[in-house]
Design an enzyme around this catalytic site. Structure first.
Site, PDB file in Angstrom:
ATOM      1  N   ASP A  63      15.709   1.822   5.739  1.00 64.84           N
ATOM      2  CA  ASP A  63      16.229   1.177   6.949  1.00 64.84           C
ATOM      3  C   ASP A  63      17.537   0.437   6.691  1.00 64.84           C
ATOM      4  O   ASP A  63      18.164  -0.037   7.633  1.00 64.84           O
ATOM      5  CB  ASP A  63      15.194   0.199   7.532  1.00 64.84           C
ATOM      6  CG  ASP A  63      14.874  -0.939   6.593  1.00 64.84           C
ATOM      7  OD1 ASP A  63      14.689  -0.671   5.382  1.00 64.84           O
ATOM      8  OD2 ASP A  63      14.838  -2.092   7.043  1.00 64.84           O
ATOM      9  N   ASP A 105      11.533   3.972   1.263  1.00 68.61           N
ATOM     10  CA  ASP A 105      11.653   2.533   1.132  1.00 68.61           C
ATOM     11  C   ASP A 105      10.340   1.900   1.615  1.00 68.61           C
ATOM     12  O   ASP A 105       9.646   2.458   2.459  1.00 68.61           O
ATOM     13  CB  ASP A 105      12.847   2.095   1.996  1.00 68.61           C
ATOM     14  CG  ASP A 105      13.002   0.607   2.061  1.00 68.61           C
ATOM     15  OD1 ASP A 105      12.761  -0.063   1.038  1.00 68.61           O
ATOM     16  OD2 ASP A 105      13.393   0.111   3.146  1.00 68.61           O
ATOM     17  N   ASP A 160       9.767  -1.942   2.387  1.00 66.77           N
ATOM     18  CA  ASP A 160       9.898  -3.007   3.392  1.00 66.77           C
ATOM     19  C   ASP A 160      10.671  -2.515   4.607  1.00 66.77           C
ATOM     20  O   ASP A 160      11.762  -1.963   4.492  1.00 66.77           O
ATOM     21  CB  ASP A 160      10.625  -4.220   2.795  1.00 66.77           C
ATOM     22  CG  ASP A 160       9.820  -4.854   1.671  1.00 66.77           C
ATOM     23  OD1 ASP A 160       8.582  -4.860   1.766  1.00 66.77           O
ATOM     24  OD2 ASP A 160      10.443  -5.324   0.700  1.00 66.77           O
TER      25      ASP A 160
END
Ligand SMILES: [Mg+2]
Length: 237
Positions: A137, A6, A8
């Protein structure tokens, strides 16, 4: 290992970018520091009257391009690629932003190198992307399909209770080598991913999935592997 990262909150410091803009617009606002984050979406950690403004900041031209890398990310990504892993950036651009998709690719060029642009996968649904693991996250990554990857939870204060193995930039390479071991069957044969041809099994054979307890694979008559769910334990009430 085919590993999807991922962008961001894992590779690019999205929160830091929003906070820097908020600090200029509202000098008296008490900023939410990284350690004080409690909800996945940053705007949920601020009073509701800031929600629209934060949304607008995220969509501004140059916002994504201006994000700083998360400390340790760039070095770790280069190291994992160097160690032989197939490293990809798998990111969901903001649907409401004109600039976000292009700037995400340019950010990767700027911080990881021009050759990394071809490693970017932009998608609104990560379950459509094949991989051994997804490092993300988000506490739970869902989509239209059963994912082929295992979700490795990139540790942040708002996902400490999330299911799955947790990783950070300090231990990620070690966890990937454990994943690599898990992808090999006891006989040393590389394990199969969903939908792939498995040369050494017969139709009807069922194998435990090495990464997801309660999930297993069966081999269909055409030789392709398909997931079966008969081993999933019944939910307790
Ligand atoms: Mg994220």
């Amino acid at each position: 290992v085919l590993v999807l990262f991922d962008q961001d909150g894992v590779v690019a410091d999205f929160d830091g970018g929003v906070n820097a803009k908020l600090a200029v617009l509202h000098p008296n606002l008490v900023l939410v520091e990284p350690s004080a984050r409690r909800n996945f979406y940053l705007h949920d950690d601020y009073p509701p009257e800031y929600r629209d403004e934060i949304g607008a900041i995220e969509c501004e031209e140059g916002f994504i391009l201006g994000l700083a890398p998360v400390p340790g990310a760039v070095e770790a990504l280069h190291a994992m690629l160097g160690a032989g892993h197939d490293v990809r950036i798998c990111t969901a651009p903001l649907s409401r932003s004109t600039f976000c998709p292009g700037e995400k690719v340019q950010w990767v060029r700027d911080h990881l190198g021009a050759e990394w642009a071809s490693r970017v996968i932009l998608t609104k649904d990560k379950t459509y992307v094949r991989g051994d693991v997804l490092v993300d996250d988000k506490p739970e990554v869902k989509g239209a399909l059963v994912p082929a990857w295992e979700h490795l939870v990139f540790e942040r204060p708002y996902n400490l209770g999330a299911k799955g193995r947790h990783v950070n930039w300090g231990n990620c390479e070690q966890v990937l080598s454990e994943v690599e071991d898990g992808l090999r069957r006891p006989d040393g044969e590389a394990y199969v991913a969903e939908g792939w041809w498995h040369p050494n099994t017969k139709a009807g054979q069922v194998h435990d999935h090495p990464l997801n307890p309660g999930r297993s694979w069966s081999v269909a008559s055409h030789g392709m592997c398909e997931p079966v769910y008969t081993k999933r334990p019944a939910k307790r009430r």
